[in-house]
Design a protein around this motif. Structure first.
Motif, PDB file in Angstrom:
ATOM      1  N   LYS A  18      37.405 -50.808  31.247  1.00  0.00           N
ATOM      2  CA  LYS A  18      38.724 -50.363  31.681  1.00  0.00           C
ATOM      3  C   LYS A  18      39.620 -51.586  31.855  1.00  0.00           C
ATOM      4  O   LYS A  18      39.341 -52.457  32.681  1.00  0.00           O
ATOM      5  CB  LYS A  18      38.627 -49.604  33.017  1.00  0.00           C
ATOM      6  N   ASN A  68      33.390 -51.369  33.938  1.00  0.00           N
ATOM      7  CA  ASN A  68      33.449 -50.222  34.847  1.00  0.00           C
ATOM      8  C   ASN A  68      32.096 -49.518  34.841  1.00  0.00           C
ATOM      9  O   ASN A  68      31.906 -48.506  34.176  1.00  0.00           O
ATOM     10  CB  ASN A  68      34.557 -49.259  34.399  1.00  0.00           C
ATOM     11  N   ASN A 103      30.210 -47.328  36.427  1.00  0.00           N
ATOM     12  CA  ASN A 103      30.285 -46.266  37.421  1.00  0.00           C
ATOM     13  C   ASN A 103      29.115 -45.296  37.254  1.00  0.00           C
ATOM     14  O   ASN A 103      29.134 -44.401  36.402  1.00  0.00           O
ATOM     15  CB  ASN A 103      31.613 -45.517  37.263  1.00  0.00           C
ATOM     16  N   GLU A 124      28.345 -42.938  39.033  1.00  0.00           N
ATOM     17  CA  GLU A 124      28.690 -41.573  39.430  1.00  0.00           C
ATOM     18  C   GLU A 124      29.054 -40.742  38.199  1.00  0.00           C
ATOM     19  O   GLU A 124      29.042 -39.513  38.247  1.00  0.00           O
ATOM     20  CB  GLU A 124      29.893 -41.585  40.405  1.00  0.00           C
ATOM     21  N   ASP A 125      29.374 -41.429  37.104  1.00  0.00           N
ATOM     22  CA  ASP A 125      29.693 -40.742  35.854  1.00  0.00           C
ATOM     23  C   ASP A 125      28.373 -40.344  35.182  1.00  0.00           C
ATOM     24  O   ASP A 125      27.525 -41.194  34.923  1.00  0.00           O
ATOM     25  CB  ASP A 125      30.495 -41.673  34.938  1.00  0.00           C
ATOM     26  N   LYS A 160      25.414 -42.828  33.732  1.00  0.00           N
ATOM     27  CA  LYS A 160      24.115 -42.726  34.399  1.00  0.00           C
ATOM     28  C   LYS A 160      23.030 -42.246  33.434  1.00  0.00           C
ATOM     29  O   LYS A 160      21.913 -42.764  33.431  1.00  0.00           O
ATOM     30  CB  LYS A 160      24.227 -41.749  35.576  1.00  0.00           C
TER      31      LYS A 160
END
Length: 370
Positions: free
Chosen positions: A339, A344, A346, A348-349, A353
């Motif tokens: 990004k 990035n 993350n 939680e994505d 994951k």
């Protein structure tokens, strides 16, 4: 970020990032390094990459300077020492099969993303390498069958008489199977298809194929579109029904795979004995043990007068378009990982994951942890 593109080991002919993707990443502020000759087997010269903004380097330089390394095939064992903690590695690693390799890579501290582990959800379709490469495999499997079959695919009406169309059976109606059905129909064959998932019947018929249905199949929606293990009773019924279609077919194309397991044997030696002399079987599951008894990966063999083509790496036979498709999948994944030229990561994505296999010295891929 500094992105590094490595040359694939033979016999792989694809390249992980296409010049079109290089232009996009350099325009966004990333630096691209590419190993000398990395795109040559995909008919993409170093000059083309240079014009797109990449810097052509030696392999050791790419390993040393790149923060994110791209190679479709797994990195060779002797090069693991070139991977250091904090680097990112993106390729196709089959984590459920190569478990020991995953443990080895985890110890290097590298963060591994395996493109074949992209979750099969709607949001991730543009990143789904398995679907992209299966499209190539299904198409090329039919062309291989046609080239090796000692008769025509279409019905021909000639002065010498009428020639009946070839009969093609496709086992497995996933992406590869559906593409095989469509291609065989375009060539004029009469096509039947079998799959344990009744839900694909409509797709098969929409392409002009006849669906061979065996009642009693178990279908698991949580399996991400893959077939699942069936009961012994169902397997017996399946074998009996398939045999009827196999023995009358001129061409059989097998695509059946179950993630993390040996490919199910669906075409037995007894069935081969009953097939027409000169018939062709193309086994796309050959690398995982094969759907056809007697198939050998990357070889063409003859069993009971039937030609068996074992090949699980057909995308490498169409490297230019296959590279472009693979590269686009990677590019779409990197839209999540990068990004504004910043990492990035993350977790939680669910895509990030689900695709990340190792991170910070440990295996983080849930199917392996289970």
């Amino acid at each position: 970020m500094i992105l590094g593109i490595l040359k694939e080991p033979s016999p792989e002919t694809r390249v992980s990032l296409h010049p079109e993707a290089v232009k996009v990443f350099t325009a966004a502020g990333n630096k691209i390094l590419i190993e000398k000759g990395a795109g040559s087997t995909a008919f993409l010269s170093d000059e083309v990459y240079s014009e797109a903004g990449a810097e052509v380097k030696e392999r050791t330089e790419v390993f040393k300077d790149a923060e994110m390394v791209f190679q479709i095939s797994p990195i060779a064992a002797e090069e693991h020492q070139l991977l250091s903690k904090g680097k990112f590695l993106i390729g196709v690693y089959q984590p459920l099969v190569a478990r020991e390799l995953m443990q080895t890579l985890a110890k290097t501290g590298v963060t591994l993303f395996s493109m074949d582990s992209i979750p099969r959800i709607t949001r991730a379709q543009s990143m789904d390498v398995l679907s992209s490469m299966s499209t190539v495999s299904g198409y090329k499997a039919v062309l291989l069958a046609a080239a090796n079959l000692p008769r025509f695919f279409p019905m021909l009406m000639t002065a010498a008489g009428t020639i009946a169309p070839a009969k093609v059976l496709v086992i497995g109606a996933g992406v590869a199977g559906l593409q095989a059905i469509a291609t065989a129909k375009r060539l004029g064959a009469v096509v039947e298809a079998f799959d344990t998932r009744p839900s694909v019947k409509e797709q098969v018929e929409s392409l002009g194929g006849k669906f061979v249905e065996v009642p009693g199949a178990v279908e698991d929606k949580s399996a991400g579109g893959y077939a699942v293990e069936q009961s012994e009773e169902y397997k017996q019924k399946q074998s009996e029904m398939l045999e009827k279609s196999i023995v009358k077919s001129d061409v059989v194309i097998t695509t059946a795979l179950i993630p993390g397991r040996k490919a199910p044997v669906l075409v037995t030696h007894a069935m081969l004995e009953k097939m027409k002399s000169g018939a062709v079987v193309v086994d796309l599951a050959a690398a995982n043990g094969g759907n056809c008894e007697g198939s050998v990966n990357n070889e063409i063999v003859s069993v009971e007068g039937v030609t068996i083509i074992g090949n699980s790496s057909l995308p490498a036979s169409m490297p230019e378009d296959a590279s472009k498709m693979y590269s686009k999948n990677v590019q779409n994944l990197l839209k999540l990982l990068l990004k504004d030229d910043k990492l990035n990561l993350n977790f939680e994505d669910e895509i990030i994951k689900g695709t990340c296999i190792t991170h910070d010295g440990a295996i983080v891929y849930e199917p392996l942890l289970k």
